[in-house]
Design a protein around this motif. Sequence first.
Motif, PDB file in Angstrom:
ATOM      1  N   GLY A 100      62.344  15.881  32.597  1.00 48.98           N
ATOM      2  CA  GLY A 100      61.486  15.560  33.724  1.00 48.98           C
ATOM      3  C   GLY A 100      61.851  16.411  34.927  1.00 48.98           C
ATOM      4  N   VAL A 101      61.494  15.921  36.101  1.00 50.82           N
ATOM      5  CA  VAL A 101      61.660  16.663  37.345  1.00 50.82           C
ATOM      6  C   VAL A 101      62.715  15.980  38.210  1.00 50.82           C
ATOM      7  N   THR A 102      63.585  16.778  38.833  1.00 49.91           N
ATOM      8  CA  THR A 102      64.600  16.248  39.731  1.00 49.91           C
ATOM      9  C   THR A 102      64.400  16.844  41.119  1.00 49.91           C
ATOM     10  N   ASP A 103      64.559  16.020  42.130  1.00 49.55           N
ATOM     11  CA  ASP A 103      64.494  16.463  43.521  1.00 49.55           C
ATOM     12  C   ASP A 103      65.749  17.292  43.810  1.00 49.55           C
ATOM     13  N   MET A 104      65.577  18.576  44.066  1.00 50.55           N
ATOM     14  CA  MET A 104      66.713  19.479  44.272  1.00 50.55           C
ATOM     15  C   MET A 104      67.418  19.260  45.608  1.00 50.55           C
ATOM     16  N   ARG A 105      66.918  18.352  46.433  1.00 46.50           N
ATOM     17  CA  ARG A 105      67.635  18.000  47.659  1.00 46.50           C
ATOM     18  C   ARG A 105      68.833  17.117  47.356  1.00 46.50           C
ATOM     19  N   LYS A 106      68.852  16.502  46.159  1.00 41.49           N
ATOM     20  CA  LYS A 106      69.973  15.655  45.768  1.00 41.49           C
ATOM     21  C   LYS A 106      71.210  16.512  45.567  1.00 41.49           C
ATOM     22  N   SER A 107      72.338  15.954  45.988  1.00 41.98           N
ATOM     23  CA  SER A 107      73.603  16.650  45.807  1.00 41.98           C
ATOM     24  C   SER A 107      74.457  15.870  44.814  1.00 41.98           C
ATOM     25  N   ILE A 108      75.746  16.018  44.879  1.00 38.91           N
ATOM     26  CA  ILE A 108      76.646  15.432  43.884  1.00 38.91           C
ATOM     27  C   ILE A 108      76.461  13.931  43.752  1.00 38.91           C
ATOM     28  N   ASP A 109      76.460  13.205  44.854  1.00 43.22           N
ATOM     29  CA  ASP A 109      76.347  11.744  44.787  1.00 43.22           C
ATOM     30  C   ASP A 109      75.029  11.301  44.168  1.00 43.22           C
ATOM     31  N   GLY A 110      73.922  11.890  44.603  1.00 42.31           N
ATOM     32  CA  GLY A 110      72.614  11.512  44.072  1.00 42.31           C
ATOM     33  C   GLY A 110      72.451  11.849  42.608  1.00 42.31           C
ATOM     34  N   LEU A 111      72.931  13.030  42.210  1.00 40.64           N
ATOM     35  CA  LEU A 111      72.819  13.429  40.807  1.00 40.64           C
ATOM     36  C   LEU A 111      73.729  12.594  39.909  1.00 40.64           C
ATOM     37  N   SER A 112      74.944  12.289  40.376  1.00 44.88           N
ATOM     38  CA  SER A 112      75.844  11.469  39.557  1.00 44.88           C
ATOM     39  C   SER A 112      75.309  10.045  39.414  1.00 44.88           C
ATOM     40  N   LEU A 113      74.585   9.550  40.421  1.00 47.87           N
ATOM     41  CA  LEU A 113      73.940   8.235  40.300  1.00 47.87           C
ATOM     42  C   LEU A 113      72.841   8.255  39.240  1.00 47.87           C
ATOM     43  N   ILE A 114      72.079   9.331  39.172  1.00 47.13           N
ATOM     44  CA  ILE A 114      71.057   9.457  38.120  1.00 47.13           C
ATOM     45  C   ILE A 114      71.728   9.392  36.751  1.00 47.13           C
ATOM     46  N   VAL A 115      72.825  10.121  36.584  1.00 46.17           N
ATOM     47  CA  VAL A 115      73.547  10.135  35.309  1.00 46.17           C
ATOM     48  C   VAL A 115      74.046   8.740  34.964  1.00 46.17           C
ATOM     49  N   ALA A 116      74.682   8.080  35.918  1.00 47.72           N
ATOM     50  CA  ALA A 116      75.304   6.776  35.661  1.00 47.72           C
ATOM     51  C   ALA A 116      74.296   5.643  35.528  1.00 47.72           C
ATOM     52  N   GLU A 117      73.365   5.538  36.460  1.00 50.03           N
ATOM     53  CA  GLU A 117      72.485   4.373  36.501  1.00 50.03           C
ATOM     54  C   GLU A 117      71.207   4.540  35.683  1.00 50.03           C
ATOM     55  N   THR A 118      70.564   5.663  35.783  1.00 46.48           N
ATOM     56  CA  THR A 118      69.307   5.855  35.072  1.00 46.48           C
ATOM     57  C   THR A 118      69.546   6.179  33.604  1.00 46.48           C
ATOM     58  N   LEU A 119      70.476   7.086  33.331  1.00 45.57           N
ATOM     59  CA  LEU A 119      70.723   7.522  31.953  1.00 45.57           C
ATOM     60  C   LEU A 119      71.804   6.710  31.247  1.00 45.57           C
ATOM     61  N   GLU A 120      72.571   5.949  32.025  1.00 46.32           N
ATOM     62  CA  GLU A 120      73.691   5.159  31.493  1.00 46.32           C
ATOM     63  C   GLU A 120      74.693   6.029  30.741  1.00 46.32           C
ATOM     64  N   LEU A 121      74.989   7.201  31.320  1.00 50.13           N
ATOM     65  CA  LEU A 121      76.009   8.110  30.800  1.00 50.13           C
ATOM     66  C   LEU A 121      77.134   8.192  31.825  1.00 50.13           C
ATOM     67  N   ASP A 122      78.284   8.677  31.410  1.00 47.68           N
ATOM     68  CA  ASP A 122      79.453   8.744  32.278  1.00 47.68           C
ATOM     69  C   ASP A 122      79.526  10.100  32.979  1.00 47.68           C
ATOM     70  N   PRO A 123      79.293  10.149  34.293  1.00 51.27           N
ATOM     71  CA  PRO A 123      79.360  11.428  34.994  1.00 51.27           C
ATOM     72  C   PRO A 123      80.785  11.996  35.058  1.00 51.27           C
ATOM     73  N   PHE A 124      81.799  11.177  34.763  1.00 47.29           N
ATOM     74  CA  PHE A 124      83.194  11.629  34.784  1.00 47.29           C
ATOM     75  C   PHE A 124      83.684  12.114  33.421  1.00 47.29           C
ATOM     76  N   SER A 125      82.771  12.204  32.466  1.00 48.31           N
ATOM     77  CA  SER A 125      83.131  12.721  31.145  1.00 48.31           C
ATOM     78  C   SER A 125      83.240  14.245  31.223  1.00 48.31           C
ATOM     79  N   GLU A 126      83.506  14.879  30.101  1.00 45.35           N
ATOM     80  CA  GLU A 126      83.566  16.340  30.070  1.00 45.35           C
ATOM     81  C   GLU A 126      82.192  16.965  29.891  1.00 45.35           C
ATOM     82  N   SER A 127      81.147  16.161  29.940  1.00 50.73           N
ATOM     83  CA  SER A 127      79.785  16.643  29.719  1.00 50.73           C
ATOM     84  C   SER A 127      79.248  17.382  30.940  1.00 50.73           C
ATOM     85  N   TRP A 128      78.324  18.296  30.666  1.00 55.61           N
ATOM     86  CA  TRP A 128      77.559  18.979  31.709  1.00 55.61           C
ATOM     87  C   TRP A 128      76.179  18.343  31.761  1.00 55.61           C
TER      88      TRP A 128
END
Length: 113
Positions: free
Chosen positions: A11-39
């Motif tokens: 999908g589309v991501t708002d490029m104004r988001k920085s580390i905090d906003g993007l890590s929230l998408i990973v954690a809350e929306t995708l239910e993945l661990d942003p602190f893993s070794e994943s990119w």
Amino acid sequence: MPSGKVFLISGVTDMRKSIDGLSLIVAETLELDPFSESWFIFCNRTRDKLKILFWDTNGFWLYYRRLEKGTFKWPRPSEDGAIHITKQQLSWLLSGLTLDHAKAHRPLYNLEV
């Protein structure tokens, strides 16, 4: 290159988001661990900008890439919100190719001399 898995955030991501906003998408929306070794790779609506987020030891890295001409061959959105790709497919994507680039050589296994 990444040491862990590589996920395209479909999908589309708002490029104004920085580390905090993007890590929230990973954690809350995708239910993945942003602190893993994943990119985690995000793309804008016009497909000419990418952000890559990943955790390294004691902090996040955030790579940003803007194309001056052309677009990334971003796949269609998936229902679960993330698409797992290989490191080779990441290289193809960053080079302007599709994820299923038909001209790539397939790996060979169990060869003998």
